[in-house]
Design a protein around this motif. Sequence first.
Motif, short mmCIF file in Angstrom:
data_model
loop_
_atom_site.label_atom_id
_atom_site.label_comp_id
_atom_site.label_asym_id
_atom_site.label_seq_id
_atom_site.Cartn_x
_atom_site.Cartn_y
_atom_site.Cartn_z
N VAL A 68 9.02 -3.96 16.76
CA VAL A 68 8.35 -4.99 15.68
C VAL A 68 7.44 -5.12 15.67
CG1 VAL A 68 8.15 -7.84 15.27
CG2 VAL A 68 10.63 -6.69 16.38
N LEU A 69 6.57 -4.46 16.62
CA LEU A 69 5.04 -4.65 17.19
C LEU A 69 4.60 -3.78 15.92
CD1 LEU A 69 2.09 -6.06 17.67
CD2 LEU A 69 3.07 -4.13 19.66
N LEU A 70 4.78 -2.32 16.33
CA LEU A 70 5.27 -0.68 15.32
C LEU A 70 5.12 -1.36 13.60
CD1 LEU A 70 3.79 1.82 15.39
CD2 LEU A 70 6.89 2.52 14.96
N ILE A 71 6.27 -2.16 13.22
CA ILE A 71 6.28 -2.68 11.72
C ILE A 71 4.82 -3.63 11.77
CG2 ILE A 71 7.66 -3.66 10.58
CD1 ILE A 71 9.87 -3.07 11.51
N LEU A 72 4.84 -4.41 12.52
CA LEU A 72 3.65 -4.75 12.17
C LEU A 72 2.11 -5.03 11.79
CD1 LEU A 72 5.13 -8.35 14.80
CD2 LEU A 72 4.72 -7.83 11.85
N VAL A 73 2.23 -3.12 13.06
CA VAL A 73 0.50 -3.15 12.83
C VAL A 73 0.74 -1.71 11.54
CG1 VAL A 73 -0.54 -1.31 13.57
CG2 VAL A 73 0.33 -3.19 15.51
N ALA A 74 1.63 -1.57 10.95
CA ALA A 74 1.45 -0.47 9.51
C ALA A 74 1.53 -1.29 8.85
CB ALA A 74 2.84 0.22 9.89
N GLY A 75 1.82 -2.28 8.48
CA GLY A 75 2.23 -3.15 7.51
C GLY A 75 0.25 -3.88 7.28
N PHE A 76 0.08 -4.34 9.00
CA PHE A 76 -1.75 -4.02 8.14
C PHE A 76 -2.75 -3.30 8.23
CE2 PHE A 76 -5.60 -5.43 10.78
CZ PHE A 76 -6.23 -6.85 9.82
N VAL A 77 -1.87 -1.97 8.59
CA VAL A 77 -2.88 -0.85 8.48
C VAL A 77 -2.60 -1.02 6.29
CG1 VAL A 77 -3.21 1.54 8.46
CG2 VAL A 77 -3.19 -0.26 10.16
N LEU A 78 -1.75 -0.45 6.47
CA LEU A 78 -0.96 -0.45 4.49
C LEU A 78 -1.86 -1.62 3.83
CD1 LEU A 78 0.33 1.37 2.83
CD2 LEU A 78 2.32 -0.76 3.02
N GLY A 79 -1.98 -2.60 4.40
CA GLY A 79 -2.64 -3.35 3.21
C GLY A 79 -4.15 -3.53 3.09
N LEU A 108 -3.17 -8.58 0.83
CA LEU A 108 -3.32 -9.70 1.44
C LEU A 108 -1.93 -9.92 1.94
CD1 LEU A 108 -4.91 -11.66 3.86
CD2 LEU A 108 -4.89 -12.67 1.24
N LEU A 109 -0.76 -10.02 1.52
CA LEU A 109 -0.02 -10.75 2.50
C LEU A 109 0.86 -9.78 3.22
CD1 LEU A 109 1.62 -12.33 -1.32
CD2 LEU A 109 1.33 -12.97 1.68
N LEU A 110 0.76 -7.82 3.37
CA LEU A 110 0.89 -7.45 3.88
C LEU A 110 0.38 -7.16 4.89
CD1 LEU A 110 1.00 -3.95 1.48
CD2 LEU A 110 3.56 -5.29 3.03
N MET A 111 -0.95 -7.56 5.03
CA MET A 111 -1.83 -7.62 6.60
C MET A 111 -1.15 -9.43 7.43
SD MET A 111 -5.15 -6.52 5.22
CE MET A 111 -5.59 -6.63 6.75
N ILE A 112 -0.40 -9.66 6.33
CA ILE A 112 -0.09 -11.32 7.59
C ILE A 112 1.06 -10.77 8.40
CG2 ILE A 112 0.79 -13.62 6.81
CD1 ILE A 112 -1.33 -13.54 4.96
N PRO A 113 1.41 -10.68 9.33
CA PRO A 113 2.41 -10.56 9.97
C PRO A 113 4.22 -11.33 9.46
CG PRO A 113 0.46 -11.84 11.20
CD PRO A 113 0.35 -11.87 10.60
N GLY A 114 4.55 -11.50 9.86
CA GLY A 114 6.14 -11.59 9.38
C GLY A 114 6.43 -10.64 8.32
#
Length: 175
Positions: A57-68, A106-112
């Motif tokens: 889950v942490l890896l997915i959230l970090v990947a979303g932050f980087v992609l955003g 921005l929505l990709l960078m928000i955790p969730g």
Amino acid sequence: MTTGSPIRAYPTDAQPRRPQPRRSRLRTFLPLGLAAWLVLEIWLLTVVAGATSGPVVLLILVAGFVLGGVVIKRAGRRAFQNLNEALQRGSAPRSGGNGLMMLGGLLLMIPGFASDAIGLLLLLPPVQKAVGGFGERKLREAAGTPGTLGDAFQQARIHRPDGKVVQGEVIRDEQ
């Protein structure tokens, strides 16, 4: 015996009580919507963490932050490039969906996971076209008159201290 505090008259004695302005629906339901959104995001995070593991889950959230971040950077560069080209041509800049791409990033960078899903949807060109058209229609309806967004800002409302609203138009003297 007095304590030094002034005696206040009841509103019915001296002056009529002003009615309180009605609270808008947005101010009423926005906090409830944000709370429901947060509960949904936390629930989805716990469900996915239960199905996989915490590090996944942490890896997915970090990947979303980087992609955003990458999406926002790319859309910002494209918007700046369009602005420079428009200034060189002497015409109005075109949006080209850069604002919706930035919102998706921005929505990709928000955790969730729910915000990530909506952010990924906003990166698709057909969804951008549909959301952009819907937003334009709503802005035109809010303006009340057909025209551009600049026409909507020509209308002005002046709120006086006594609560009255004075309608008017802004007239610019161009020389």
